[in-house]
Design a protein around this motif. Sequence first.
Motif, mmCIF file in Angstrom:
data_model
loop_
_atom_site.group_PDB
_atom_site.id
_atom_site.type_symbol
_atom_site.label_atom_id
_atom_site.label_comp_id
_atom_site.label_asym_id
_atom_site.label_seq_id
_atom_site.Cartn_x
_atom_site.Cartn_y
_atom_site.Cartn_z
ATOM 1 N N VAL A 131 -7.388 6.320 9.465
ATOM 2 C CA VAL A 131 -6.332 6.320 8.439
ATOM 3 C C VAL A 131 -4.988 6.671 9.093
ATOM 4 C CG1 VAL A 131 -5.490 7.435 6.328
ATOM 5 C CG2 VAL A 131 -7.938 6.978 6.607
ATOM 6 N N GLY A 132 -5.018 7.681 9.985
ATOM 7 C CA GLY A 132 -3.797 8.117 10.653
ATOM 8 C C GLY A 132 -3.138 6.976 11.428
ATOM 9 N N ILE A 133 -3.963 6.192 12.116
ATOM 10 C CA ILE A 133 -3.408 5.079 12.900
ATOM 11 C C ILE A 133 -2.842 4.004 11.965
ATOM 12 C CG2 ILE A 133 -4.033 3.184 14.453
ATOM 13 C CD1 ILE A 133 -6.065 5.218 15.721
ATOM 14 N N LYS A 134 -3.556 3.731 10.865
ATOM 15 C CA LYS A 134 -3.052 2.718 9.919
ATOM 16 C C LYS A 134 -1.730 3.160 9.290
ATOM 17 C CE LYS A 134 -6.175 0.739 7.189
ATOM 18 N NZ LYS A 134 -7.341 0.709 6.260
ATOM 19 N N PHE A 135 -1.605 4.468 9.068
ATOM 20 C CA PHE A 135 -0.365 5.020 8.503
ATOM 21 C C PHE A 135 0.764 4.871 9.530
ATOM 22 C CE2 PHE A 135 1.972 9.074 7.079
ATOM 23 C CZ PHE A 135 2.546 8.464 5.985
ATOM 24 N N ARG A 136 0.449 5.223 10.768
ATOM 25 C CA ARG A 136 1.459 5.136 11.836
ATOM 26 C C ARG A 136 1.977 3.707 11.980
ATOM 27 N NH1 ARG A 136 -1.322 5.960 17.164
ATOM 28 N NH2 ARG A 136 -1.547 3.709 17.045
ATOM 29 N N GLU A 137 1.045 2.739 11.857
ATOM 30 C CA GLU A 137 1.408 1.330 12.074
ATOM 31 C C GLU A 137 1.876 0.637 10.787
ATOM 32 O OE1 GLU A 137 1.582 0.322 15.057
ATOM 33 O OE2 GLU A 137 0.451 1.915 16.056
ATOM 34 N N ASN A 138 2.064 1.440 9.712
ATOM 35 C CA ASN A 138 2.541 0.903 8.432
ATOM 36 C C ASN A 138 1.588 -0.094 7.774
ATOM 37 O OD1 ASN A 138 4.922 2.395 8.369
ATOM 38 N ND2 ASN A 138 5.929 0.914 9.712
ATOM 39 N N PHE A 139 0.285 0.062 8.023
ATOM 40 C CA PHE A 139 -0.697 -0.762 7.306
ATOM 41 C C PHE A 139 -1.020 -0.118 5.956
ATOM 42 C CE2 PHE A 139 -1.961 -2.133 11.711
ATOM 43 C CZ PHE A 139 -1.560 -3.450 11.562
ATOM 44 N N VAL A 140 -0.882 1.209 5.883
ATOM 45 C CA VAL A 140 -1.041 1.925 4.605
ATOM 46 C C VAL A 140 0.131 2.884 4.443
ATOM 47 C CG1 VAL A 140 -3.574 1.801 4.499
ATOM 48 C CG2 VAL A 140 -2.492 3.725 5.663
ATOM 49 N N PHE A 141 0.374 3.311 3.204
ATOM 50 C CA PHE A 141 1.538 4.141 2.920
ATOM 51 C C PHE A 141 1.106 5.437 2.237
ATOM 52 C CE2 PHE A 141 2.783 -0.242 3.420
ATOM 53 C CZ PHE A 141 3.767 -0.105 4.404
ATOM 54 N N VAL A 142 2.114 6.271 1.893
ATOM 55 C CA VAL A 142 1.812 7.617 1.407
ATOM 56 C C VAL A 142 0.748 7.659 0.283
ATOM 57 C CG1 VAL A 142 2.822 9.646 0.278
ATOM 58 C CG2 VAL A 142 3.980 8.598 2.217
ATOM 59 N N PRO A 143 0.835 6.826 -0.769
ATOM 60 C CA PRO A 143 -0.171 6.944 -1.838
ATOM 61 C C PRO A 143 -1.605 6.753 -1.328
ATOM 62 C CG PRO A 143 1.628 5.515 -2.521
ATOM 63 C CD PRO A 143 1.845 5.784 -1.072
ATOM 64 N N GLU A 144 -1.783 5.759 -0.448
ATOM 65 C CA GLU A 144 -3.129 5.519 0.093
ATOM 66 C C GLU A 144 -3.586 6.717 0.933
ATOM 67 O OE1 GLU A 144 -0.658 3.254 0.200
ATOM 68 O OE2 GLU A 144 -1.426 1.203 0.391
ATOM 69 N N VAL A 145 -2.653 7.236 1.738
ATOM 70 C CA VAL A 145 -3.033 8.369 2.598
ATOM 71 C C VAL A 145 -3.409 9.578 1.743
ATOM 72 C CG1 VAL A 145 -2.259 9.925 4.420
ATOM 73 C CG2 VAL A 145 -1.615 7.540 4.497
ATOM 74 N N LEU A 146 -2.695 9.745 0.633
ATOM 75 C CA LEU A 146 -3.044 10.872 -0.249
ATOM 76 C C LEU A 146 -4.453 10.705 -0.819
ATOM 77 C CD1 LEU A 146 0.285 11.634 -2.156
ATOM 78 C CD2 LEU A 146 -0.836 12.997 -0.384
#
Length: 249
Positions: free
Chosen positions: A84-99
């Motif tokens: 998840v962290g890598i997908k967030f870093r690469e902008n594949f997922v955003f704050v709502p998904e990470v939450l």
Amino acid sequence: MAEFSDIANQTIQDEIEEYLERSEEITRFVDLFSQAKPALQEIAAAIIEGDDVVVDELTTKALADGIDAIEIMDDGLIGGMGIVGIKFRENFVFVPEVLSCARAMRAGMAHIEPILSASGIEKQGTVIMGTVKGDLHDIGKNLCIMMLRGSGFDVIDLGVDVGEDAFIDAVEDSGAKVLGMSALLTTTLPNMGKTIEAMIDADVRDDVQVMVGGAPVTQEFSDDMGADGYGPDALSCVAVAKELMTLAA
Ligand code: B1M
């Protein structure tokens, strides 16, 4: 050598194939998941999907099946969150998904924490823990706290966005011998050093041993800011706390 095809879970295979680009990260996750039990790969997949209900069910089942709590945490919960962290870093997922993923991780950790706490043997002393000012990340800090409590420490958790004064007050009020600061942002990393300086000004620096950690923190940063110890992960956080506790005694 670990092979991509050794990963049993299709979701994990798809995630690695679709979202991971850096060769060292692909190697790390192929190594991790090719040896992880299929039940733990399923947990990791549910973390990635942000499904707290499924993580809750699967963690309960894994524990009932006798899988070790730390293995579930490392291979399932932290492993999933790593992707998840890598997908967030690469902008594949955003704050709502990470939450959602963070909520799923908490659903799993809710089962792990009491086991780690109950396994603690002799009391090791009190540690103050907090995420520094301006920083709201607490998943890693909370993992460290669970591991510390599981190892017999009493922990005063100051939460997130903790200012210098709150750290100083906690040292004065509790008499704890070790204080831990966590930071996940490069922008909040300097607040660790500022807190240490404020502790010197408030004349409490010599009362506690200070340890630091969090993804952007390195041994070099730790030395530069004048901390007494640095832990790259939750396991080493416990080891460092034990070592610092002996120095404080
Ligand atoms: Co944020 N975030 N985030 N985020 N987030 C990171 C940290 C980031 C690396 C993602 C990226 O690549 N873009 C990036 C920081 C970049 C940088 O500074 N270089 C980032 C950013 C930019 C942001 C925002 C600014 C995004 C925005 O709003 N535009 C924003 C900032 C909010 C704020 O804090 N003011 C933000 C917000 C969020 C969420 C709220 C969505 C959520 C936090 C939810 C929560 O914590 N309750 C979130 C998350 C989840 C992440 C990632 C995806 C995962 C962090 C995590 O929990 N990792 C993260 C990307 C990543 O790390 N790859 C990212 C799992 C955890 C187990 O690991 O925290 O490293 P970690 O803890 C480890 C070790 O570091 C160590 O032990 C732990 C267990 O092994 N450790 C210690 C930690 N503390 C320790 C203390 C010790 C010893 C060891 O001793 C005291």
